[in-house]
Design an enzyme around this catalytic site. Structure first.
Site, PDB file in Angstrom:
ATOM      1  CG  HIS A 108      -2.131  -1.094   1.129  1.00  0.00           C
ATOM      2  ND1 HIS A 108      -2.537  -1.533   0.089  1.00  0.00           N
ATOM      3  CD2 HIS A 108      -3.004  -1.507   2.056  1.00  0.00           C
ATOM      4  CE1 HIS A 108      -3.304  -2.353   0.209  1.00  0.00           C
ATOM      5  NE2 HIS A 108      -3.819  -2.204   1.420  1.00  0.00           N
ATOM      6  CG  HIS A 182      -8.119  -0.551   2.291  1.00  0.00           C
ATOM      7  ND1 HIS A 182      -8.655  -1.147   3.156  1.00  0.00           N
ATOM      8  CD2 HIS A 182      -7.038  -1.096   2.050  1.00  0.00           C
ATOM      9  CE1 HIS A 182      -8.215  -2.189   3.366  1.00  0.00           C
ATOM     10  NE2 HIS A 182      -6.950  -2.453   2.711  1.00  0.00           N
ATOM     11  CD  GLU A 319      -8.572  -3.621  -0.593  1.00  0.00           C
ATOM     12  OE1 GLU A 319      -7.160  -3.260  -0.635  1.00  0.00           O
ATOM     13  OE2 GLU A 319      -8.524  -4.504   0.383  1.00  0.00           O
TER      14      GLU A 319
END
Length: 357
Positions: A108, A182, A319
């Site tokens: 991420h 997210h 996602e």
């Protein structure tokens, strides 16, 4: 009346920085709330079959919790969402080493991704529906990524109860880029578990992974496995038990969205095509959420590592994104953004509720 957009002070950091919130309201009483820290979605308030307005996302009421919590609640993730094996890849013959913030791997965007920065924000007055635009400039070398990257995220809410997230980006050097939101969803608005939710995924296959959730490169058929969500009415809880003992402790995998003509959900005026990704139903509240996207993959995650004040499996994520570790798998759709190209990613969430019983 197309709805309204209200700006407010959400909170103030310990350093005295105001965190600005924006509430998008449509004329049906639905609303979405976003803040400029992490371009984060903090609430989506919709109506149940019994007329109750409740928030369907997991979030916090203060900025300290957002800053210290590690679950990426509702934020914009970048530069590269999901995993990059050992944080390493090669670009034009040059080896690039990113931060390793998940064991020996990169997750991420690294230690300070797009979720942990302040974004510029403005209400989009020129659009007919309530809309707010966030933008951020990621400097060359930030998180060890190459290129100056300009990113923007536009959230809007229309009177069909569709929440649209549009991501755009440009760069002045080739860089991998894979943005996603997210949000953790819980359509009941109240329950501490989403295991009774029913999920349909428009996906015939998924990217198989090793014990660190790094893709092996195999694209595996879902047929006859707990990864098969193609039918309607499949409870999250039905297949999760076989995964509970494994390394992921539940669902945390990337499905390959069926980007076929029979799965097109929308075609925009400029030719952009959105495909149906998922449909989720909570039988108790009668709420249904349909997800459409331009993206080739969707990471379906069942909150297996959620920490206090939340319970494990209190929320799920869908996602929409490119596949994990795409930079190291040439046969995956490319995440490389080149100078002169526009990265554009649109995901829509449509909220409905069943008629009262």
């Amino acid at each position: 009346n197309m709805g309204s957009c209200r700006q407010f002070v959400f909170d103030c950091t310990q350093d005295g920085v105001d965190i600005t919130g924006f509430e998008l309201c449509n004329q049906n009483g639905y609303s979405a709330v976003v803040i400029d820290y992490g371009a984060t979605l903090i609430a989506v308030n919709t109506i149940s079959k019994n007329g109750l307005i409740q928030n369907l996302t997991l979030g916090f009421t203060n900025i300290m919790d957002y800053m210290k919590h590690t679950s990426y609640l509702g934020c914009t993730v970048g530069r590269v969402a999901n995993r990059i094996a050992e944080g390493r890849f090669t670009l034009d013959g040059t080896a690039i080493q990113l931060e390793r913030n998940m064991g020996k791997h990169h997750l991420h965007g690294g230690l300070k991704g797009f979720d942990k920065v302040m974004w510029h924000a403005e209400i989009q007055r020129d659009l007919p529906i309530p809309s707010v635009r966030f933008w951020y400039r990621s400097e060359d070398g930030e998180g060890q990524y190459p290129g100056n990257v300009g990113v923007e995220v536009i959230y809007s809410l229309d009177n069909d109860n569709v929440l649209t997230m549009e991501h755009r980006a440009t760069t002045d050097k080739i860089t991998p880029l894979n943005l996603c939101n997210h949000a953790y969803w819980n359509l009941s608005g109240t329950s501490s578990s989403v295991l009774d939710h029913e999920v349909q995924l428009m996906a015939d296959s998924y990217t198989a992974t090793d014990e660190d959730s790094i893709p092996t490169g195999e694209i595996r058929d879902v047929e006859g496995s707990v990864m098969d969500f193609r039918a309607t009415g499949v409870r999250i809880g039905d297949g999760i038990s076989s995964l509970k003992e494994g390394p992921t402790r539940g669902y945390d995998h990337n499905w390959v969205v069926r980007q076929q003509p029979d799965n097109i959900s929308a075609r925009l005026a400029d030719g952009t095509v959105l495909y149906r990704v998922a449909m989720v139903r909570d039988p108790a509240s009668g709420r249904v959420m349909e997800v459409d996207s331009t993206q080739p993959g969707v990471q379906f995650y069942t909150g297996n590592w959620l920490e206090a004040p939340f319970c494990v499996h209190q929320g799920f994520c869908l996602e929409t994104q490119h596949f994990p570790d795409s930079v190291n798998h040439p046969h995956f759709p490319s995440t490389l953004l080149h100078p002169g190209q526009l990265y554009r990613h649109i995901t829509r969430h449509r909220f409905t509720s069943e008629a009262p019983q």
